[in-house]
Design a protein around this motif. Structure first.
Motif, PDB file in Angstrom:
ATOM      1  N   ALA A   1    -124.876  30.586 -33.934  1.00 26.26           N
ATOM      2  CA  ALA A   1    -124.121  30.918 -34.693  1.00 26.26           C
ATOM      3  C   ALA A   1    -122.729  31.467 -34.122  1.00 26.26           C
ATOM      4  CB  ALA A   1    -124.635  31.949 -35.732  1.00 26.26           C
ATOM      5  N   ILE A   2    -122.890  31.887 -32.893  1.00 20.21           N
ATOM      6  CA  ILE A   2    -122.279  32.458 -31.869  1.00 20.21           C
ATOM      7  C   ILE A   2    -121.068  31.407 -31.568  1.00 20.21           C
ATOM      8  CG2 ILE A   2    -121.442  33.682 -29.817  1.00 20.21           C
ATOM      9  CD1 ILE A   2    -124.126  35.490 -30.472  1.00 20.21           C
ATOM     10  N   ASP A   3    -121.698  30.254 -30.886  1.00 21.68           N
ATOM     11  CA  ASP A   3    -121.115  29.191 -30.230  1.00 21.68           C
ATOM     12  C   ASP A   3    -120.523  28.214 -31.197  1.00 21.68           C
ATOM     13  OD1 ASP A   3    -121.804  30.178 -27.754  1.00 21.68           O
ATOM     14  OD2 ASP A   3    -123.728  29.005 -27.542  1.00 21.68           O
ATOM     15  N   ARG A   4    -120.596  28.261 -32.543  1.00 23.39           N
ATOM     16  CA  ARG A   4    -120.180  27.362 -33.358  1.00 23.39           C
ATOM     17  C   ARG A   4    -118.528  27.455 -33.323  1.00 23.39           C
ATOM     18  NH1 ARG A   4    -121.868  28.962 -38.130  1.00 23.39           N
ATOM     19  NH2 ARG A   4    -124.144  28.452 -37.591  1.00 23.39           N
ATOM     20  N   ASN A   5    -118.027  26.377 -33.427  1.00 24.78           N
ATOM     21  CA  ASN A   5    -116.575  25.917 -33.475  1.00 24.78           C
ATOM     22  C   ASN A   5    -115.960  26.368 -32.266  1.00 24.78           C
ATOM     23  OD1 ASN A   5    -116.799  24.916 -35.923  1.00 24.78           O
ATOM     24  ND2 ASN A   5    -116.580  26.809 -37.013  1.00 24.78           N
ATOM     25  N   LEU A   6    -116.323  26.941 -31.278  1.00 27.45           N
ATOM     26  CA  LEU A   6    -115.652  27.439 -29.857  1.00 27.45           C
ATOM     27  C   LEU A   6    -115.170  26.193 -29.238  1.00 27.45           C
ATOM     28  CD1 LEU A   6    -117.478  30.437 -28.575  1.00 27.45           C
ATOM     29  CD2 LEU A   6    -115.396  30.570 -29.943  1.00 27.45           C
ATOM     30  N   ASP A   7    -115.942  25.147 -29.107  1.00 26.39           N
ATOM     31  CA  ASP A   7    -115.434  23.861 -28.581  1.00 26.39           C
ATOM     32  C   ASP A   7    -114.176  23.204 -29.318  1.00 26.39           C
ATOM     33  OD1 ASP A   7    -117.136  24.308 -26.256  1.00 26.39           O
ATOM     34  OD2 ASP A   7    -118.786  23.010 -27.200  1.00 26.39           O
ATOM     35  N   GLN A   8    -114.392  23.267 -30.708  1.00 26.62           N
ATOM     36  CA  GLN A   8    -113.294  22.600 -31.486  1.00 26.62           C
ATOM     37  C   GLN A   8    -111.972  23.474 -31.166  1.00 26.62           C
ATOM     38  OE1 GLN A   8    -116.409  23.225 -32.389  1.00 26.62           O
ATOM     39  NE2 GLN A   8    -117.137  21.544 -33.785  1.00 26.62           N
ATOM     40  N   ILE A   9    -111.991  24.531 -31.081  1.00 25.56           N
ATOM     41  CA  ILE A   9    -110.891  25.373 -30.820  1.00 25.56           C
ATOM     42  C   ILE A   9    -110.231  24.993 -29.570  1.00 25.56           C
ATOM     43  CG2 ILE A   9    -109.932  27.641 -30.220  1.00 25.56           C
ATOM     44  CD1 ILE A   9    -111.977  28.618 -32.484  1.00 25.56           C
TER      45      ILE A   9
ATOM     46  N   THR B   1    -107.495  28.253 -38.905  1.00 33.25           N
ATOM     47  CA  THR B   1    -108.532  28.652 -39.847  1.00 33.25           C
ATOM     48  C   THR B   1    -109.906  28.804 -38.932  1.00 33.25           C
ATOM     49  OG1 THR B   1    -107.658  27.019 -41.459  1.00 33.25           O
ATOM     50  CG2 THR B   1    -109.924  27.491 -41.508  1.00 33.25           C
ATOM     51  N   LEU B   2    -110.292  28.077 -37.961  1.00 33.60           N
ATOM     52  CA  LEU B   2    -111.295  28.297 -37.148  1.00 33.60           C
ATOM     53  C   LEU B   2    -111.368  29.505 -36.436  1.00 33.60           C
ATOM     54  CD1 LEU B   2    -111.779  24.499 -35.648  1.00 33.60           C
ATOM     55  CD2 LEU B   2    -113.049  25.623 -37.573  1.00 33.60           C
ATOM     56  N   ILE B   3    -109.918  29.897 -35.656  1.00 33.02           N
ATOM     57  CA  ILE B   3    -110.038  31.160 -35.035  1.00 33.02           C
ATOM     58  C   ILE B   3    -110.107  32.295 -36.019  1.00 33.02           C
ATOM     59  CG2 ILE B   3    -108.114  32.487 -33.905  1.00 33.02           C
ATOM     60  CD1 ILE B   3    -107.069  30.229 -32.716  1.00 33.02           C
ATOM     61  N   PHE B   4    -109.843  32.281 -37.109  1.00 32.37           N
ATOM     62  CA  PHE B   4    -109.920  33.470 -37.981  1.00 32.37           C
ATOM     63  C   PHE B   4    -111.562  33.281 -38.558  1.00 32.37           C
ATOM     64  CE2 PHE B   4    -105.137  33.435 -38.816  1.00 32.37           C
ATOM     65  CZ  PHE B   4    -105.111  34.471 -38.065  1.00 32.37           C
ATOM     66  N   GLU B   5    -111.905  32.266 -38.759  1.00 35.91           N
ATOM     67  CA  GLU B   5    -113.455  32.133 -39.075  1.00 35.91           C
ATOM     68  C   GLU B   5    -114.154  32.936 -38.179  1.00 35.91           C
ATOM     69  OE1 GLU B   5    -117.427  30.763 -38.695  1.00 35.91           O
ATOM     70  OE2 GLU B   5    -115.633  29.874 -37.559  1.00 35.91           O
ATOM     71  N   ARG B   6    -114.047  32.661 -36.752  1.00 33.21           N
ATOM     72  CA  ARG B   6    -114.742  33.157 -35.544  1.00 33.21           C
ATOM     73  C   ARG B   6    -114.363  34.544 -35.617  1.00 33.21           C
ATOM     74  NH1 ARG B   6    -119.248  31.087 -34.160  1.00 33.21           N
ATOM     75  NH2 ARG B   6    -118.860  30.900 -36.365  1.00 33.21           N
ATOM     76  N   LEU B   7    -113.332  35.054 -35.653  1.00 32.79           N
ATOM     77  CA  LEU B   7    -112.869  36.439 -35.671  1.00 32.79           C
ATOM     78  C   LEU B   7    -113.542  37.125 -36.524  1.00 32.79           C
ATOM     79  CD1 LEU B   7    -108.904  36.506 -34.677  1.00 32.79           C
ATOM     80  CD2 LEU B   7    -110.725  37.141 -33.162  1.00 32.79           C
ATOM     81  N   LEU B   8    -113.784  36.782 -38.008  1.00 35.04           N
ATOM     82  CA  LEU B   8    -114.357  37.597 -38.829  1.00 35.04           C
ATOM     83  C   LEU B   8    -115.939  37.457 -38.686  1.00 35.04           C
ATOM     84  CD1 LEU B   8    -112.658  36.049 -41.966  1.00 35.04           C
ATOM     85  CD2 LEU B   8    -112.423  38.361 -41.099  1.00 35.04           C
ATOM     86  N   LEU B   9    -116.513  36.564 -38.158  1.00 36.77           N
ATOM     87  CA  LEU B   9    -117.955  36.413 -38.021  1.00 36.77           C
ATOM     88  C   LEU B   9    -118.135  37.373 -36.678  1.00 36.77           C
ATOM     89  CD1 LEU B   9    -120.709  35.078 -38.191  1.00 36.77           C
ATOM     90  CD2 LEU B   9    -120.188  33.928 -36.208  1.00 36.77           C
ATOM     91  N   PHE B  10    -117.427  37.251 -35.485  1.00 38.65           N
ATOM     92  CA  PHE B  10    -117.580  38.217 -34.345  1.00 38.65           C
ATOM     93  C   PHE B  10    -117.597  39.629 -34.707  1.00 38.65           C
ATOM     94  CE2 PHE B  10    -116.379  34.894 -30.959  1.00 38.65           C
ATOM     95  CZ  PHE B  10    -117.837  34.238 -31.197  1.00 38.65           C
TER      96      PHE B  10
ATOM     97  N   VAL C   1    -104.965  28.630 -26.788  1.00 35.04           N
ATOM     98  CA  VAL C   1    -105.403  28.868 -25.697  1.00 35.04           C
ATOM     99  C   VAL C   1    -105.794  30.128 -25.268  1.00 35.04           C
ATOM    100  CG1 VAL C   1    -105.033  28.641 -23.059  1.00 35.04           C
ATOM    101  CG2 VAL C   1    -104.501  26.847 -24.550  1.00 35.04           C
ATOM    102  N   LEU C   2    -104.997  31.090 -25.730  1.00 33.53           N
ATOM    103  CA  LEU C   2    -105.026  32.602 -25.384  1.00 33.53           C
ATOM    104  C   LEU C   2    -106.289  32.787 -26.630  1.00 33.53           C
ATOM    105  CD1 LEU C   2    -101.566  33.946 -24.942  1.00 33.53           C
ATOM    106  CD2 LEU C   2    -103.211  33.673 -23.474  1.00 33.53           C
ATOM    107  N   ALA C   3    -106.129  32.659 -27.716  1.00 27.06           N
ATOM    108  CA  ALA C   3    -107.193  32.842 -28.817  1.00 27.06           C
ATOM    109  C   ALA C   3    -108.495  32.341 -28.258  1.00 27.06           C
ATOM    110  CB  ALA C   3    -106.862  32.464 -30.050  1.00 27.06           C
ATOM    111  N   SER C   4    -108.588  31.104 -27.838  1.00 28.38           N
ATOM    112  CA  SER C   4    -109.794  30.852 -27.378  1.00 28.38           C
ATOM    113  C   SER C   4    -110.452  31.314 -26.232  1.00 28.38           C
ATOM    114  CB  SER C   4    -109.575  29.229 -26.945  1.00 28.38           C
ATOM    115  OG  SER C   4    -110.766  28.615 -26.391  1.00 28.38           O
TER     116      SER C   4
END
Length: 196
Positions: A101-109, A30-39, A168-171
């Motif tokens: 906004a860019i950095d959000r959730n990257l650490d959680q991933i 969920t977090l990975i797809f949210e980041r992909l959509l934002l980026f 890990v690869l997605a991160s």
């Protein structure tokens, strides 16, 4: 082709550790797809820097885009009458907001991708404990009793790795894209701070 009943039987064979592993996997993706959509939204549709400078200098409205650079310049255009020192501070404040906004959730991933193999290892330990309990209870001659614990150990290890490796690869990919967005933001910030 996997059916839902096959998947549920597979998860049940892995024991109780499979439940948190599935939850970690769902949250991770969920977090990975949210980041992909934002980026994608911040990268796509962002006009070139030269076009933004031309619009700024000519006082023209920006093209309708939700990109990173466009957001920064729109904030500046809305407050163009401010003194240049205040405009620079306004740019800094907007850049900090966009950076967050860019950095959000990257650490959680990253954390979730690291937790998944540990959960798999926990399942390996519980599976081996079940195997040793079966040996103590039935001896080593009862293969069916031993198979349950060994199966649990292997399935949870497999599940942990199946969640962790793509995570890990997605991160890594997301971190690279975040770095590129940060560089784009910094370039735009420096240029427009000189112009105001």
């Amino acid at each position: 082709m996997w059916r839902a009943t096959d998947l549920l039987a597979y998860l049940a064979t892995g024991g109780l550790v499979m439940l948190p592993l599935v939850l970690v996997s769902l949250l991770l993706w969920t977090l990975i797809f949210e980041r992909l959509l934002l980026f994608r939204r911040l990268e796509r549709g962002d006009p070139p820097l030269a076009e933004l400078v031309r619009c700024w200098r000519a006082g023209l409205p920006l093209p309708p885009a939700a990109g990173l650079r466009s957001q920064l310049v729109r904030v500046l255009q809305a407050e163009v009458a401010l003194p240049s020192a205040l405009n620079r501070r306004l740019l800094d404040a907007c850049a900090l907001r966009l950076q967050a906004a860019i950095d959000r959730n990257l650490d959680q991933i990253r954390v979730l991708a690291a937790v998944a193999p540990l959960l798999g290892l926990l399942g390996t330990v519980t599976g081996m404990m079940a195997t040793f309990d079966a040996i103590a209870l039935f001896g080593s001659g009862n293969v069916r009793a031993l198979a349950g614990g060994i199966s649990e150990a292997l399935i949870t290890t497999q599940g942990g790795l199946l969640v962790s490796i793509p995570g890990v690869l997605a991160s890594a990919v997301l971190s690279l894209r975040a770095r590129r967005l940060q560089e784009r933001l910094e370039e735009t910030l420096v240029l427009f701070k000189r112009m105001v």
